[in-house]
Write a protein that holds these residues in place. Structure first.
Motif, PDB file in Angstrom:
ATOM      1  N   GLU A 162     -12.777  -9.160   3.816  1.00 28.13           N
ATOM      2  CA  GLU A 162     -13.550 -10.088   4.639  1.00 28.13           C
ATOM      3  C   GLU A 162     -14.708  -9.359   5.330  1.00 28.13           C
ATOM      4  N   ASN A 170     -17.377  -8.506   2.715  1.00 26.29           N
ATOM      5  CA  ASN A 170     -18.166  -9.688   2.326  1.00 26.29           C
ATOM      6  C   ASN A 170     -18.927 -10.294   3.500  1.00 26.29           C
ATOM      7  N   ASN A 214     -17.914 -11.666   6.161  1.00 27.88           N
ATOM      8  CA  ASN A 214     -17.332 -12.856   6.780  1.00 27.88           C
ATOM      9  C   ASN A 214     -16.656 -12.519   8.115  1.00 27.88           C
TER      10      ASN A 214
END
Length: 675
Positions: A73, A76, A78
């Motif tokens: 996460e 990426n 996020n």
């Protein structure tokens, strides 16, 4: 597939990946936006997960998978790393390390990690992380706090407990519960500690002292104490403190501790890497892969290197014998052959010793994480600088030096470097500086632990030393600053003072000193009040083959390590004089006491007393002594052999060696002869 043959490789590679995770997570904390660092962390986690699954350690693989999801996460973009998330990920790495250690100790690597898994799931779902109650308070059921406090013991604390058992002292866990209507919990805790410090030595508390002082606990707390008093007497004294509901005293032994926790020692170094370049076993991203040299390194079990070293030591003994035979016979061909054998064996010795040399980074690499955690626990801001991590030491020395360094670093952080508010008041930066430096000098390695903290208060050290009967008032008047600082290393300097701060130094440092001296090294201290302190450790490069000066006393031959010798001298009896009932000489403006090896070792001699003394000047820190011998033989490289368990406590003797003529020469421990 037979997995046992791969277990050793799996354990070593797992430890490398866990160390890489720790190192890169600390780098990520300083630069959260660095995606290259995140990729390195992800790669190590992914590789560890694959290896664990292949070997059948499912708990290890599952936890790594959960951690990998969080890192994915972040990778990426996020999720943004913050200190709370980093704490959870570092906790997960700690759990992974505990599993690997369990596997290395013969376990199956299973561990209850549901709590950390829940936190990782919450992070992945962007939920608020809820701290477990178990991290905030001591379990009230019998044995809950016992496991908590025992599992938190480090190796030095365990060593202190072992020493207390050897002295027939009692190791006690004292569980105290305050009344529910207690208003000033911190005050009651202080009064309890005051009682306990008067009856023995406080080793550890749970929760930590800072949490107790800030009342970050419920009503229960536990203390480990070493004492000679009876449990009933202790309970009566503690119960005299008002607002105490209950006191439970549980005797325990070090064996109880060892059954509850695996000791994370340098036993983990059972396999070492002979060269520095290792080919990566897995590559997640081809774009991030680096060029490596394949098939250029091998892993060798340290037992094989030990066996090779033992065989070479026998070769050194035989080489000395051949050199002596050659010198006696004076045959040209024999002399030439022996000289060639000496050169070749010298090169072989260099290669074998280099194979056993490992970077001190293997010890240093665990300190950044430890410093970060201690600084957070103590509410301090500390910057760690590490220099000379590539300095190499013999593997046997590396095994032993880790614990003393841990203790000195913890000591500097806990007691040397002040709180940010105190530093600002003194005109210092809020962030303290802790330096760890290693370097070679001659046949020694020097390790320095320095800080820019409060330094050592000379007067407080003297008062404490006098009160503990380490020195007398008369002795205190003549001590230099350096000699005063050395007092904190004396046994008994701080027998009942762990919580209160005398000079910022002192608890258990005699254990550090004993360990270092057992390795043939020494420790010195420099300090300036208000500016900081430097603890400098001097260690030999290797412990097995040493350079010595051979001397003769009566008909016996002794070997004195060159590392302790300043010089040799011939002194007339008329140049000696008596002071304080001791024979001394004036050596370059310094009064140096003389020690007769003939008297120390009770050696009979048929030689008549000579008007001249052959003297070897030895040094330990700033202290010197002159050893009186009958004759100097010369310098030689010898193999240090242990005297065995039955003769382990012989005064002033550290081992023995076999000379070229087959005679056994005892190796003198110079530190024992300097007072």
């Amino acid at each position: 597939m037979e997995l046992n043959e791969y277990l050793e490789v799996f354990i070593e590679e797992s430890k490398e990946h866990i160390q890489s995770l720790n190192d890169h997570l600390l780098l990520l904390e300083k630069n959260p936006s660095n995606m290259d660092t995140v990729s390195e962390i992800f790669r190590s986690a992914h590789t560890l997960k694959g290896m664990s699954a292949t070997m059948g350690y499912q708990d290890l693989a599952n936890l790594t998978h959960k951690m990998e999801n969080v890192l994915d996460e972040v990778r990426n973009k996020n999720l943004v790393i913050d200190p709370n998330i980093l704490d959870v990920v570092l906790d997960a790495v700690d759990q992974l390390e505990a599993m690997v250690i369990d596997i290395a100790n013969g376990g199956d690597g299973t561990r209850d990690v549901q709590s950390i898994v829940n936190k990782l799931n919450s992070i992945e779902k962007r939920e608020v992380i809820v701290q477990d109650d178990s991290t905030k308070k001591v379990e009230s059921n019998n044995g809950g706090s016992t496991a908590t406090i025992i599992n938190g013991l480090d190796e030095f604390e365990i060593t202190l407990l072992q020493e207390s058992e050897e002295k027939n002292h009692s190791n006690l866990q004292i569980d105290i519960k305050l009344r529910e209507d207690c208003l000033l919990k911190a005050a009651r805790v202080y009064m309890v500690f005051d009682v306990l410090e008067k009856i023995g030595e406080v080793i550890k508390s749970y929760p930590q002292v800072t949490d107790l002082e800030e009342e970050n606990f419920e009503l229960d707390f536990s203390v480990l104490v070493v004492t000679t008093e009876q449990s009933d007497q202790i309970k009566q004294k503690v119960m005299k403190v008002s607002e105490i509901d209950n006191v439970t005293i549980i005797p325990f032994t070090v064996d109880d501790i060892l059954q509850q926790q695996p000791i994370n020692s340098e036993v983990e170094q059972t396999v070492i890497e002979v060269a520095s370049t290792v080919e990566e076993s897995n590559k997640v991203s081809q774009s991030n892969s680096k060029a490596v040299i394949s098939n250029k390194t091998i892993r060798v079990n340290i037992d094989r290197l030990d066996a090779l070293m033992n065989l070479f030591e026998e070769l050194v003994i035989d080489r000395g014998r051949l050199e002596q035979i050659s010198a006696n016979l004076k045959n040209a061909e024999l002399v030439e052959t022996v000289e060639r054998m000496t050169r070749i064996s010298g090169d072989l010795q260099s290669i074998i010793l280099n194979m056993r040399m490992v970077p001190i980074d293997q010890v240093f690499n665990r300190f950044p994480r430890m410093v970060r955690q201690l600084a957070r626990d103590l509410g301090k801001q500390i910057h760690l600088e590490v220099d000379g991590a590539d300095t190499e030491l013999d593997r046997t020395v590396i095994d032993e030096i880790g614990d003393p360094l841990v203790h000195l670093i913890r000591n500097a952080i806990d007691h040397g470097i002040e709180l940010p508010s105190d530093r600002v008041e003194k005109g210092k930066p809020a962030e303290g500086l802790l330096k760890l430096n290693a370097y070679h000098s001659g046949n020694h390695v020097f390790i320095e632990i320095s800080d820019n903290g409060a330094g050592i208060d000379r007067e407080k050290v003297i008062r404490k030393a006098i009160s503990n009967q380490v020195i007398t008032h008369e002795q205190a008047k003549s001590l230099t600053d350096s000699q005063v600082y050395q007092l904190v290393l004396e046994s008994g300097f701080s027998t009942a003072e762990t919580i209160s701060d005398v000079s910022g130094r002192g608890v258990g440092l005699d254990v550090v000193k004993n360990t270092i001296e057992s390795l043939g090294g020494n420790i010195s201290i420099e300090s300036e009040l208000g500016k900081g302190s430097v603890f400098a450790i001097q260690l030999p490069l290797t412990l097995s083959i040493i350079s010595v000066l051979l001397v003769e006393v009566g008909k016996e031959k002794y070997a004195i390590p060159l590392s302790s010798i300043i010089e040799t001298a011939i002194v007339s009896k008329s140049e000696t004089f008596n002071a304080h009932n001791k024979t001394v000489i004036d050596f370059r403006g310094k009064v140096v006491p003389l020690v007769s090896l003939k008297e120390v070792f009770n050696v009979s001699s048929s030689l008549e007393e000579d008007e001249l003394h052959s003297i070897v000047i030895i040094r330990k820190g700033e202290k010197m002594s002159g050893l009186i011998v009958d004759r100097f033989i010369g310098q030689q490289e010898v193999v240090l052999k242990s005297l065995g368990d039955y003769l382990s406590n012989v005064f002033a003797i550290s081992g023995a060696t076999i000379l070229g003529d087959g005679q056994v020469a005892l190796i003198i421990d110079p530190n024992s002869l300097i007072k």
